[in-house]
Design an enzyme around this catalytic site. Structure first.
Site, mmCIF file in Angstrom:
data_model
loop_
_atom_site.group_PDB
_atom_site.id
_atom_site.type_symbol
_atom_site.label_atom_id
_atom_site.label_comp_id
_atom_site.label_asym_id
_atom_site.label_seq_id
_atom_site.Cartn_x
_atom_site.Cartn_y
_atom_site.Cartn_z
ATOM 1 N N ARG A 24 0.846 -1.204 0.000
ATOM 2 C CA ARG A 24 0.000 0.000 0.000
ATOM 3 C C ARG A 24 0.881 1.254 0.000
ATOM 4 O O ARG A 24 0.540 2.267 -0.601
ATOM 5 C CB ARG A 24 -0.935 -0.021 1.198
ATOM 6 C CG ARG A 24 -2.240 0.681 0.905
ATOM 7 C CD ARG A 24 -3.300 0.359 1.930
ATOM 8 N NE ARG A 24 -3.788 -0.988 1.823
ATOM 9 C CZ ARG A 24 -4.290 -1.685 2.840
ATOM 10 N NH1 ARG A 24 -4.367 -1.158 4.042
ATOM 11 N NH2 ARG A 24 -4.739 -2.906 2.651
ATOM 12 N N ARG A 43 13.948 -5.716 5.476
ATOM 13 C CA ARG A 43 12.827 -6.649 5.689
ATOM 14 C C ARG A 43 11.715 -6.507 4.653
ATOM 15 O O ARG A 43 10.564 -6.878 4.921
ATOM 16 C CB ARG A 43 12.196 -6.445 7.077
ATOM 17 C CG ARG A 43 13.077 -6.890 8.196
ATOM 18 C CD ARG A 43 12.446 -6.611 9.544
ATOM 19 N NE ARG A 43 13.327 -7.117 10.558
ATOM 20 C CZ ARG A 43 13.009 -8.099 11.400
ATOM 21 N NH1 ARG A 43 11.815 -8.626 11.389
ATOM 22 N NH2 ARG A 43 13.883 -8.524 12.260
ATOM 23 N N ARG A 87 -0.959 7.507 10.623
ATOM 24 C CA ARG A 87 -1.264 6.131 10.237
ATOM 25 C C ARG A 87 -2.507 6.148 9.356
ATOM 26 O O ARG A 87 -3.482 6.852 9.643
ATOM 27 C CB ARG A 87 -1.497 5.279 11.502
ATOM 28 C CG ARG A 87 -2.218 3.983 11.223
ATOM 29 C CD ARG A 87 -2.170 2.990 12.362
ATOM 30 N NE ARG A 87 -3.322 2.093 12.327
ATOM 31 C CZ ARG A 87 -3.500 1.122 11.422
ATOM 32 N NH1 ARG A 87 -2.627 0.931 10.461
ATOM 33 N NH2 ARG A 87 -4.573 0.351 11.457
ATOM 34 N N ILE A 88 -2.481 5.389 8.267
ATOM 35 C CA ILE A 88 -3.669 5.234 7.421
ATOM 36 C C ILE A 88 -3.931 3.733 7.298
ATOM 37 O O ILE A 88 -3.143 3.013 6.687
ATOM 38 C CB ILE A 88 -3.509 5.921 6.045
ATOM 39 C CG1 ILE A 88 -2.156 5.614 5.419
ATOM 40 C CG2 ILE A 88 -3.672 7.424 6.157
ATOM 41 C CD1 ILE A 88 -2.044 6.153 4.001
ATOM 42 N N GLU A 179 -8.729 -1.973 15.306
ATOM 43 C CA GLU A 179 -7.521 -2.119 14.491
ATOM 44 C C GLU A 179 -6.430 -2.589 15.466
ATOM 45 O O GLU A 179 -6.778 -3.052 16.548
ATOM 46 C CB GLU A 179 -7.164 -0.809 13.755
ATOM 47 C CG GLU A 179 -7.117 0.413 14.650
ATOM 48 C CD GLU A 179 -5.776 0.741 15.228
ATOM 49 O OE1 GLU A 179 -4.902 1.142 14.451
ATOM 50 O OE2 GLU A 179 -5.583 0.652 16.468
ATOM 51 N N GLU A 181 -2.930 -0.918 15.933
ATOM 52 C CA GLU A 181 -1.667 -0.160 15.976
ATOM 53 C C GLU A 181 -1.703 1.205 16.682
ATOM 54 O O GLU A 181 -0.673 1.660 17.185
ATOM 55 C CB GLU A 181 -1.143 0.066 14.541
ATOM 56 C CG GLU A 181 -0.651 -1.182 13.827
ATOM 57 C CD GLU A 181 -1.772 -1.983 13.188
ATOM 58 O OE1 GLU A 181 -2.878 -1.414 13.005
ATOM 59 O OE2 GLU A 181 -1.584 -3.173 12.888
ATOM 60 N N SER A 203 -13.242 -1.500 6.781
ATOM 61 C CA SER A 203 -13.103 -2.536 5.749
ATOM 62 C C SER A 203 -14.008 -3.731 6.016
ATOM 63 O O SER A 203 -14.226 -4.558 5.146
ATOM 64 C CB SER A 203 -11.653 -3.010 5.660
ATOM 65 O OG SER A 203 -11.265 -3.583 6.892
ATOM 66 N N ASP A 204 -14.503 -3.833 7.255
ATOM 67 C CA ASP A 204 -15.474 -4.894 7.543
ATOM 68 C C ASP A 204 -16.385 -4.482 8.696
ATOM 69 O O ASP A 204 -16.016 -3.657 9.524
ATOM 70 C CB ASP A 204 -14.793 -6.250 7.809
ATOM 71 C CG ASP A 204 -13.517 -6.147 8.625
ATOM 72 O OD1 ASP A 204 -12.486 -5.739 8.063
ATOM 73 O OD2 ASP A 204 -13.587 -6.429 9.820
HETATM 74 N N1 HPA Z 1 -9.534 -6.771 13.724
HETATM 75 C C1 HPA Z 1 -8.370 -6.154 13.868
HETATM 76 N N2 HPA Z 1 -7.883 -5.336 12.965
HETATM 77 C C2 HPA Z 1 -8.593 -5.115 11.846
HETATM 78 C C3 HPA Z 1 -9.819 -5.745 11.642
HETATM 79 C C4 HPA Z 1 -10.315 -6.613 12.633
HETATM 80 O O1 HPA Z 1 -11.397 -7.189 12.516
HETATM 81 N N3 HPA Z 1 -10.284 -5.339 10.422
HETATM 82 C C5 HPA Z 1 -9.365 -4.500 9.917
HETATM 83 N N4 HPA Z 1 -8.332 -4.364 10.766
#
Ligand code: HPA
Length: 235
Positions: A24, A43, A87-88, A179, A181, A203-204
């Site tokens: 990304r 790395r 952070r993105i 998330e 971080e 994202s979910d």
């Molecule tokens: N858990 C932790 N981090 C995440 C998640 C999740 O469901 N979805 C996107 N980042």
């Protein structure tokens, strides 16, 4: 050079965009920066420095979780000239009130993580964004007509867990999403007197199992990238 970043002193900009994923970071560089130079590939965690609309900016990946972003952000803040890390990332929403693609500007990261206690002897279970980047992002979003939610999120120490329960801290603070971080980024910045913000794209949706599909991801993350880059122009 620092322990985990091979860039030379002076090759990292004061402002850094930090996605979790090295690919990304590469996408941002290829789509938005000019005169970009790969300054570290230790790395395969690529760091680049280039120009966005006349402004020098670096982009590099954090990896996943508090220990990983803890290392990269600490070295960027202490061994280079970095002053501000945005952070993105992506997050999973805990509530159906959030929709896929929603953008969150993180006000507090709450966590069961021992990161801040182990690193700095701090016992708090939440840390706030640091410095002015958070407010600049809100103002820039307004100018761009980009809807944004200001809120509290959970930085989880684990992705997989037994059963379905969440840590108590999620309920205590009514965290909107998860998330892994921000808690370490914000506590490092606080300890070092630096600036840090976190923008997240949903994202979910955890209760409904809806997810952004792989082919939606590229388009989905562009508004967040553009908001972060345009915010840097004002700092
Ligand atoms: N858990 C932790 N981090 C995440 C998640 C999740 O469901 N979805 C996107 N980042």
């Amino acid at each position: 050079m620092s322990v985990h970043i091979s860039a030379k002193k002076g090759e990292i900009a004061k402002h850094i965009l930090m996605p979790g994923d090295p690919l990304r970071a590469k996408f941002i560089v290829e789509n938005y920066l000019t005169k970009a130079k790969l300054v570290s590939s230790t790395r395969n965690v690529y760091f680049y420095t280039g120009i966005y609309k006349g402004r020098k900016v670096s982009v590099g990946a954090s990896g996943m979780g508090c220990p990983s972003i803890g290392i990269y952000s600490y070295e960027l803040f202490t061994e280079y000239d970095a002053n501000c890390i945005i952070r993105i990332g992506t997050c999973g929403a805990y509530t159906k009130k959030m929709k896929l693609f929603d953008l969150i500007n993180v006000e507090y990261a709450v966590s069961e993580s021992t990161y801040a206690k182990t690193a700095f002897g701090w016992a708090a279970d939440r840390y706030k964004y640091q410095g002015n980047a958070y407010n600049t992002i809100n103002a820039t979003a307004k100018e761009m007509n980009q809807a944004i939610v200001e809120g509290i999120i959970h930085s989880s120490d684990v992705f997989y867990r037994k059963g379905k329960g969440n840590p108590a801290v999620v309920k205590k603070y009514q965290a909107l999403a998860v998330e892994m971080e921000s808690f370490a980024l914000f506590s490092n910045a606080k300890f070092l007197g630096k600036t840090a913000a976190c923008l997240l794209t949903v994202s979910d949706i955890i209760p409904t199992h809806e997810k952004i599909s792989a082919d939606q991801r590229e388009r989905a993350l562009r508004p967040m990238m553009e908001l972060a880059l345009n915010s840097v122009l004002k700092m």
